[in-house]
Design a protein around this motif. Sequence first.
Motif, PDB file in Angstrom:
ATOM      1  N   HIS A 125       0.861  -1.179   0.000  1.00 58.03           N
ATOM      2  CA  HIS A 125       0.000   0.000   0.000  1.00 58.03           C
ATOM      3  C   HIS A 125       0.900   1.232   0.000  1.00 58.03           C
ATOM      4  O   HIS A 125       1.496   1.577   1.026  1.00 58.03           O
ATOM      5  CB  HIS A 125      -0.926   0.016   1.222  1.00 58.03           C
ATOM      6  CG  HIS A 125      -1.766  -1.209   1.343  1.00 58.03           C
ATOM      7  ND1 HIS A 125      -2.805  -1.489   0.475  1.00 58.03           N
ATOM      8  CD2 HIS A 125      -1.707  -2.243   2.205  1.00 58.03           C
ATOM      9  CE1 HIS A 125      -3.354  -2.635   0.810  1.00 58.03           C
ATOM     10  NE2 HIS A 125      -2.707  -3.113   1.857  1.00 58.03           N
TER      11      HIS A 125
ATOM     12  N   GLU B 275      -6.418   5.468  -3.903  1.00 59.49           N
ATOM     13  CA  GLU B 275      -7.636   5.972  -3.250  1.00 59.49           C
ATOM     14  C   GLU B 275      -7.310   7.325  -2.616  1.00 59.49           C
ATOM     15  O   GLU B 275      -6.356   7.452  -1.851  1.00 59.49           O
ATOM     16  CB  GLU B 275      -8.127   4.995  -2.189  1.00 59.49           C
ATOM     17  CG  GLU B 275      -9.436   5.422  -1.572  1.00 59.49           C
ATOM     18  CD  GLU B 275     -10.003   4.408  -0.580  1.00 59.49           C
ATOM     19  OE1 GLU B 275     -11.021   4.748   0.051  1.00 59.49           O
ATOM     20  OE2 GLU B 275      -9.452   3.301  -0.445  1.00 59.49           O
TER      21      GLU B 275
ATOM     22  N   PHE C  88      -7.843  10.594  -0.258  1.00 65.27           N
ATOM     23  CA  PHE C  88      -8.402  11.057   1.013  1.00 65.27           C
ATOM     24  C   PHE C  88      -8.165  12.560   1.080  1.00 65.27           C
ATOM     25  O   PHE C  88      -7.022  13.007   1.012  1.00 65.27           O
ATOM     26  CB  PHE C  88      -7.717  10.368   2.200  1.00 65.27           C
ATOM     27  CG  PHE C  88      -7.958   8.883   2.241  1.00 65.27           C
ATOM     28  CD1 PHE C  88      -9.035   8.357   2.935  1.00 65.27           C
ATOM     29  CD2 PHE C  88      -7.111   8.020   1.558  1.00 65.27           C
ATOM     30  CE1 PHE C  88      -9.263   6.991   2.967  1.00 65.27           C
ATOM     31  CE2 PHE C  88      -7.319   6.654   1.583  1.00 65.27           C
ATOM     32  CZ  PHE C  88      -8.399   6.125   2.285  1.00 65.27           C
TER      33      PHE C  88
ATOM     34  N   GLN D  25      -6.921  11.646  11.738  1.00 64.11           N
ATOM     35  CA  GLN D  25      -7.556  10.640  10.879  1.00 64.11           C
ATOM     36  C   GLN D  25      -6.566   9.594  10.363  1.00 64.11           C
ATOM     37  O   GLN D  25      -6.990   8.565   9.830  1.00 64.11           O
ATOM     38  CB  GLN D  25      -8.211  11.332   9.688  1.00 64.11           C
ATOM     39  CG  GLN D  25      -9.369  12.234  10.061  1.00 64.11           C
ATOM     40  CD  GLN D  25      -9.850  13.039   8.865  1.00 64.11           C
ATOM     41  OE1 GLN D  25      -9.064  13.671   8.169  1.00 64.11           O
ATOM     42  NE2 GLN D  25     -11.155  13.003   8.632  1.00 64.11           N
TER      43      GLN D  25
ATOM     44  N   GLY E 149      -6.874   5.838  11.503  1.00 62.47           N
ATOM     45  CA  GLY E 149      -8.033   5.175  10.901  1.00 62.47           C
ATOM     46  C   GLY E 149      -7.807   4.817   9.442  1.00 62.47           C
ATOM     47  O   GLY E 149      -8.234   3.748   8.987  1.00 62.47           O
ATOM     48  N   ILE E 150      -7.139   5.697   8.727  1.00 61.38           N
ATOM     49  CA  ILE E 150      -6.839   5.425   7.311  1.00 61.38           C
ATOM     50  C   ILE E 150      -5.894   4.236   7.210  1.00 61.38           C
ATOM     51  O   ILE E 150      -6.117   3.320   6.415  1.00 61.38           O
ATOM     52  CB  ILE E 150      -6.256   6.669   6.620  1.00 61.38           C
ATOM     53  CG1 ILE E 150      -7.327   7.758   6.516  1.00 61.38           C
ATOM     54  CG2 ILE E 150      -5.687   6.314   5.244  1.00 61.38           C
ATOM     55  CD1 ILE E 150      -6.808   9.124   6.066  1.00 61.38           C
TER      56      ILE E 150
ATOM     57  N   ALA F 237      -5.464   1.817   9.383  1.00 64.54           N
ATOM     58  CA  ALA F 237      -6.168   0.607   9.837  1.00 64.54           C
ATOM     59  C   ALA F 237      -6.972  -0.037   8.718  1.00 64.54           C
ATOM     60  O   ALA F 237      -7.115  -1.253   8.665  1.00 64.54           O
ATOM     61  CB  ALA F 237      -7.072   0.948  11.021  1.00 64.54           C
ATOM     62  N   LYS F 238      -7.481   0.787   7.838  1.00 62.57           N
ATOM     63  CA  LYS F 238      -8.281   0.301   6.706  1.00 62.57           C
ATOM     64  C   LYS F 238      -7.475  -0.651   5.806  1.00 62.57           C
ATOM     65  O   LYS F 238      -8.043  -1.485   5.122  1.00 62.57           O
ATOM     66  CB  LYS F 238      -8.774   1.509   5.919  1.00 62.57           C
ATOM     67  CG  LYS F 238      -9.646   1.218   4.752  1.00 62.57           C
ATOM     68  CD  LYS F 238     -10.136   2.500   4.103  1.00 62.57           C
ATOM     69  CE  LYS F 238     -10.963   2.197   2.892  1.00 62.57           C
ATOM     70  NZ  LYS F 238     -11.474   3.375   2.227  1.00 62.57           N
ATOM     71  N   TYR F 239      -6.143  -0.515   5.817  1.00 62.41           N
ATOM     72  CA  TYR F 239      -5.290  -1.280   4.906  1.00 62.41           C
ATOM     73  C   TYR F 239      -4.470  -2.378   5.599  1.00 62.41           C
ATOM     74  O   TYR F 239      -3.670  -3.043   4.970  1.00 62.41           O
ATOM     75  CB  TYR F 239      -4.359  -0.331   4.142  1.00 62.41           C
ATOM     76  CG  TYR F 239      -5.134   0.575   3.252  1.00 62.41           C
ATOM     77  CD1 TYR F 239      -5.519   0.165   1.981  1.00 62.41           C
ATOM     78  CD2 TYR F 239      -5.531   1.847   3.685  1.00 62.41           C
ATOM     79  CE1 TYR F 239      -6.259   0.977   1.167  1.00 62.41           C
ATOM     80  CE2 TYR F 239      -6.270   2.672   2.864  1.00 62.41           C
ATOM     81  CZ  TYR F 239      -6.636   2.244   1.613  1.00 62.41           C
ATOM     82  OH  TYR F 239      -7.382   3.063   0.801  1.00 62.41           O
ATOM     83  N   LYS F 240      -4.679  -2.553   6.884  1.00 61.50           N
ATOM     84  CA  LYS F 240      -3.917  -3.596   7.598  1.00 61.50           C
ATOM     85  C   LYS F 240      -4.598  -4.924   7.513  1.00 61.50           C
ATOM     86  O   LYS F 240      -5.743  -5.068   7.316  1.00 61.50           O
ATOM     87  CB  LYS F 240      -3.711  -3.197   9.056  1.00 61.50           C
ATOM     88  CG  LYS F 240      -2.612  -2.158   9.174  1.00 61.50           C
ATOM     89  CD  LYS F 240      -2.220  -1.978  10.618  1.00 61.50           C
ATOM     90  CE  LYS F 240      -0.996  -1.085  10.652  1.00 61.50           C
ATOM     91  NZ  LYS F 240      -0.430  -0.913  11.964  1.00 61.50           N
TER      92      LYS F 240
END
Length: 157
Positions: free
Chosen positions: A78, A139, A141, A148, A151-152, A154-157
């Motif tokens: 990522h 993507e 943001f 933030q 949280g961003i 975490a979305k990719y872990k």
Amino acid sequence: MSETNENKFSPELISFIEEWKDKPGNLIMVLHKVQEEQSYISREAADTVAAMLDVPLATIWGVVSFYHFFKLTKPGEHNIQVCLGTACYLKGAQPLIDELGKLLKLEIGGVTDDGLFSLEAVRCVGCCGLAPVLTVGGEVFGKVTKDQIAGIIAKYK
């Protein structure tokens, strides 16, 4: 050219290189296509391109080291890009980079030990109205705050 190197290129990439082999300005087009397929230009890929186009390896390295677009190290799964264009910089891009560095233990141009994330600073994403902007694997943001970032990620872990 060794068969092993050529086999690491897809048949489509080999066909593209053959199609462009004798066209003027072919090197940059070919290198773009190699990076599109492999995400960076490895030494092995550069050797293969040099052999297929019959150009010196030094010419290949001259091009990939001159143009900022070309990556010489494999990015993380990522790839995080933080825009440092004027609007993003003025609206707080640096704190985003600082927070990413802190949370991922990562510097610009680096890759996490697990190969999951890489971080780069880019000049413009083209979303100035959403500043500050970062992208993860394409993507977008926008209007991101340092709060933030966790949280961003975490979305990719």
